[in-house]
Design a protein around this motif. Structure first.
Motif, PDB file in Angstrom:
ATOM      1  N   HIS A   5      -9.162  -1.901  11.367  1.00  0.00           N
ATOM      2  CA  HIS A   5      -8.891  -1.996   9.804  1.00  0.00           C
ATOM      3  C   HIS A   5      -7.600  -2.536   9.662  1.00  0.00           C
ATOM      4  O   HIS A   5      -7.107  -2.484   8.574  1.00  0.00           O
ATOM      5  CB  HIS A   5      -8.911  -0.299   9.166  1.00  0.00           C
ATOM      6  CG  HIS A   5     -10.527   0.083   8.852  1.00  0.00           C
ATOM      7  ND1 HIS A   5     -11.002  -0.221   7.884  1.00  0.00           N
ATOM      8  CD2 HIS A   5     -11.201   0.987   9.626  1.00  0.00           C
ATOM      9  CE1 HIS A   5     -12.298   0.153   7.868  1.00  0.00           C
ATOM     10  NE2 HIS A   5     -12.470   0.861   9.097  1.00  0.00           N
ATOM     11  N   ARG A   6      -7.110  -2.894  10.626  1.00  0.00           N
ATOM     12  CA  ARG A   6      -5.617  -3.591  10.394  1.00  0.00           C
ATOM     13  C   ARG A   6      -5.883  -5.252  10.692  1.00  0.00           C
ATOM     14  O   ARG A   6      -5.307  -5.999  10.483  1.00  0.00           O
ATOM     15  CB  ARG A   6      -4.723  -3.021  11.660  1.00  0.00           C
ATOM     16  CG  ARG A   6      -4.363  -1.587  11.457  1.00  0.00           C
ATOM     17  CD  ARG A   6      -3.108  -1.283  12.330  1.00  0.00           C
ATOM     18  NE  ARG A   6      -2.005  -2.051  12.189  1.00  0.00           N
ATOM     19  CZ  ARG A   6      -0.993  -1.722  11.051  1.00  0.00           C
ATOM     20  NH1 ARG A   6      -1.205  -0.830  10.416  1.00  0.00           N
ATOM     21  NH2 ARG A   6       0.283  -2.297  11.230  1.00  0.00           N
ATOM     22  N   ILE A   8      -8.280  -7.833   8.738  1.00  0.00           N
ATOM     23  CA  ILE A   8      -9.069  -8.067   7.428  1.00  0.00           C
ATOM     24  C   ILE A   8      -9.591  -9.564   7.443  1.00  0.00           C
ATOM     25  O   ILE A   8      -8.614 -10.326   7.715  1.00  0.00           O
ATOM     26  CB  ILE A   8      -8.313  -7.648   6.277  1.00  0.00           C
ATOM     27  CG1 ILE A   8      -7.086  -8.484   6.099  1.00  0.00           C
ATOM     28  CG2 ILE A   8      -7.965  -6.164   6.531  1.00  0.00           C
ATOM     29  CD1 ILE A   8      -6.304  -8.039   4.728  1.00  0.00           C
ATOM     30  N   ASN A  28     -12.386  -6.268   8.979  1.00  0.00           N
ATOM     31  CA  ASN A  28     -12.888  -5.626   7.807  1.00  0.00           C
ATOM     32  C   ASN A  28     -13.014  -6.449   6.713  1.00  0.00           C
ATOM     33  O   ASN A  28     -11.867  -7.076   6.165  1.00  0.00           O
ATOM     34  CB  ASN A  28     -11.886  -4.436   7.371  1.00  0.00           C
ATOM     35  CG  ASN A  28     -12.357  -3.535   6.529  1.00  0.00           C
ATOM     36  OD1 ASN A  28     -13.406  -3.020   6.484  1.00  0.00           O
ATOM     37  ND2 ASN A  28     -11.541  -3.204   5.519  1.00  0.00           N
ATOM     38  N   GLN A  52      -4.263  -4.548  -1.659  1.00  0.00           N
ATOM     39  CA  GLN A  52      -5.198  -4.690  -0.428  1.00  0.00           C
ATOM     40  C   GLN A  52      -4.294  -4.819   0.851  1.00  0.00           C
ATOM     41  O   GLN A  52      -4.640  -4.291   1.782  1.00  0.00           O
ATOM     42  CB  GLN A  52      -6.146  -5.607  -0.322  1.00  0.00           C
ATOM     43  CG  GLN A  52      -7.244  -5.518  -1.443  1.00  0.00           C
ATOM     44  CD  GLN A  52      -8.017  -4.321  -1.545  1.00  0.00           C
ATOM     45  OE1 GLN A  52      -7.975  -3.637  -0.354  1.00  0.00           O
ATOM     46  NE2 GLN A  52      -8.109  -3.649  -2.710  1.00  0.00           N
ATOM     47  N   TYR A  56      -3.989  -2.009   3.495  1.00  0.00           N
ATOM     48  CA  TYR A  56      -4.122  -2.177   5.021  1.00  0.00           C
ATOM     49  C   TYR A  56      -3.070  -2.508   6.089  1.00  0.00           C
ATOM     50  O   TYR A  56      -3.093  -2.332   7.148  1.00  0.00           O
ATOM     51  CB  TYR A  56      -5.411  -3.313   5.152  1.00  0.00           C
ATOM     52  CG  TYR A  56      -6.919  -2.987   4.783  1.00  0.00           C
ATOM     53  CD1 TYR A  56      -7.639  -2.251   5.278  1.00  0.00           C
ATOM     54  CD2 TYR A  56      -7.084  -3.216   3.349  1.00  0.00           C
ATOM     55  CE1 TYR A  56      -8.755  -1.910   4.769  1.00  0.00           C
ATOM     56  CE2 TYR A  56      -8.200  -3.238   2.752  1.00  0.00           C
ATOM     57  CZ  TYR A  56      -9.386  -2.369   3.417  1.00  0.00           C
ATOM     58  OH  TYR A  56     -10.329  -2.028   3.049  1.00  0.00           O
ATOM     59  N   PRO A  58      -2.232  -5.452   7.255  1.00  0.00           N
ATOM     60  CA  PRO A  58      -2.837  -5.995   8.482  1.00  0.00           C
ATOM     61  C   PRO A  58      -1.786  -6.916   9.311  1.00  0.00           C
ATOM     62  O   PRO A  58      -0.858  -7.413   8.638  1.00  0.00           O
ATOM     63  CB  PRO A  58      -3.735  -6.946   7.718  1.00  0.00           C
ATOM     64  CG  PRO A  58      -3.287  -7.127   6.388  1.00  0.00           C
ATOM     65  CD  PRO A  58      -2.428  -5.971   5.803  1.00  0.00           C
TER      66      PRO A  58
END
Length: 324
Positions: A5-6, A8, A28, A52, A56, A58
């Motif tokens: 989940h890191r 995306i 993800n 988002q 996340y 990311p």
């Protein structure tokens, strides 16, 4: 497959390509609904993107290019150390330009700078030149992955499906001419049909217009067709309907362009953009269907290997970039 989940894949376009690549990159999928009204999309989307990124946080980001998304991701990458950004460009993103001179100049500069922040860039069509200055050796040609579709239970139909969205680059008038010239063949044209086409079609007893269909209904309609016609007036466009036809083992006819022949080889049949040529192509299909089937099998294997190799190469480069 369990998502990290890191990592995306973020997009404002809920496309089949984005879904496929997110899965192949083990990212993800983070998708904004493009069907919302224009004003809402372009005012709400930037706030949605920021939310988002906060959610996340990311370090590895994949995205399908859009102007506002790329600008925000470029700023995020500037503010957060260690972020690796990979941007996927569709045809229109590379070809689109503004007509207003002042706005064009300003936005072109912003666009060029934001694209320059990407570590890696992906194009889906090698026939279209990449018009931006980027880092050395970071441009990849990654064709559309074969779509994951479940073949419908075979209920062989008696119709030819013309895969359309009634876009400007689709030869709708040519299709209608072919339908008139072949009254003994039943045709189906997919997609949201404009009122003027519906009016013309009302006099054609061998043409059906089911409108825009749910994905499962569309796949069933395509999978049970005699053949699929998927053509464009653009000489450098690869259409997703051809990939879908190949995976569903449906004979397909596309326009006789170099980019189509380079990509699909002998796995499909070709026609010039004329009613006579397309009508002849439809007549020739029964006699070459076995050859097309053998070529489709070879194409599926070779194409899958090509996509897998490119995915692995990009992922390796991303890992190497993060270690530097």
């Amino acid at each position: 497959m369990k998502h990290n989940h890191r990592d995306i894949w973020i997009t404002l376009n809920n496309s089949i390509r984005s879904k496929s690549l997110a899965k192949l990159f083990s990212a993800n999928p983070v998708v904004f609904n493009i069907e919302r009204p224009f004003f809402i999309r372009h005012t709400v989307a930037p706030f949605w993107v920021v939310f988002q990124l906060i959610k996340y946080r990311p370090k590895i980001i994949y995205s399908q290019y859009s102007f506002s998304l790329q600008v925000i991701l470029a700023i995020y990458k500037l503010l957060i150390p260690g972020v690796t950004l990979t941007t996927d460009f569709h045809n229109k993103a590379l070809q689109r330009s503004l007509k207003a001179p002042v706005a064009k100049d300003i936005l072109s500069v912003i666009k060029r700078i934001s694209i320059g922040r990407s570590n890696f860039n992906i194009i889906s069509n090698s026939a279209i030149p990449f018009p931006y200055r980027i880092r050395e050796n970071n441009l990849y040609y990654l064709p559309d992955p074969l779509p994951e579709v479940v073949a419908p239970e075979k209920e062989q139909g008696d119709y030819v499906i013309m895969i359309t969205s009634f876009a400007d680059d689709e030869p709708i008038d040519l299709y209608l001419d072919v339908i008139r010239k072949n009254p003994d063949i039943n045709f189906v044209m997919t997609g949201h049909c404009p009122a003027e086409i519906k009016k013309v079609a009302s006099s054609m007893s061998n043409l059906s217009l089911p409108g825009f269909l749910p994905r499962s209904d569309y796949i069933k309609l395509l999978g049970n067709s005699l053949c699929a016609v998927c053509m464009t007036t653009s000489s450098d466009t690869l259409q997703g309907g051809i990939y879908e036809s190949i995976v569903l083992n449906v004979n397909a006819i596309a326009n006789n362009s170099e980019v189509n022949k380079s990509c699909f080889g002998d796995s499909i049949h070709y026609s010039d953009l004329s009613a006579d040529s397309l009508s002849m192509g439809l007549a020739e299909l029964p006699g070459i269907k076995n050859r097309l089937m053998r070529s489709r099998d070879a194409f599926i294997q070779q194409h899958s290997e090509r996509v897998s190799f490119c995915i692995d190469d990009i992922r390796l480069r991303i890992l190497q970039a993060r270690e530097i």
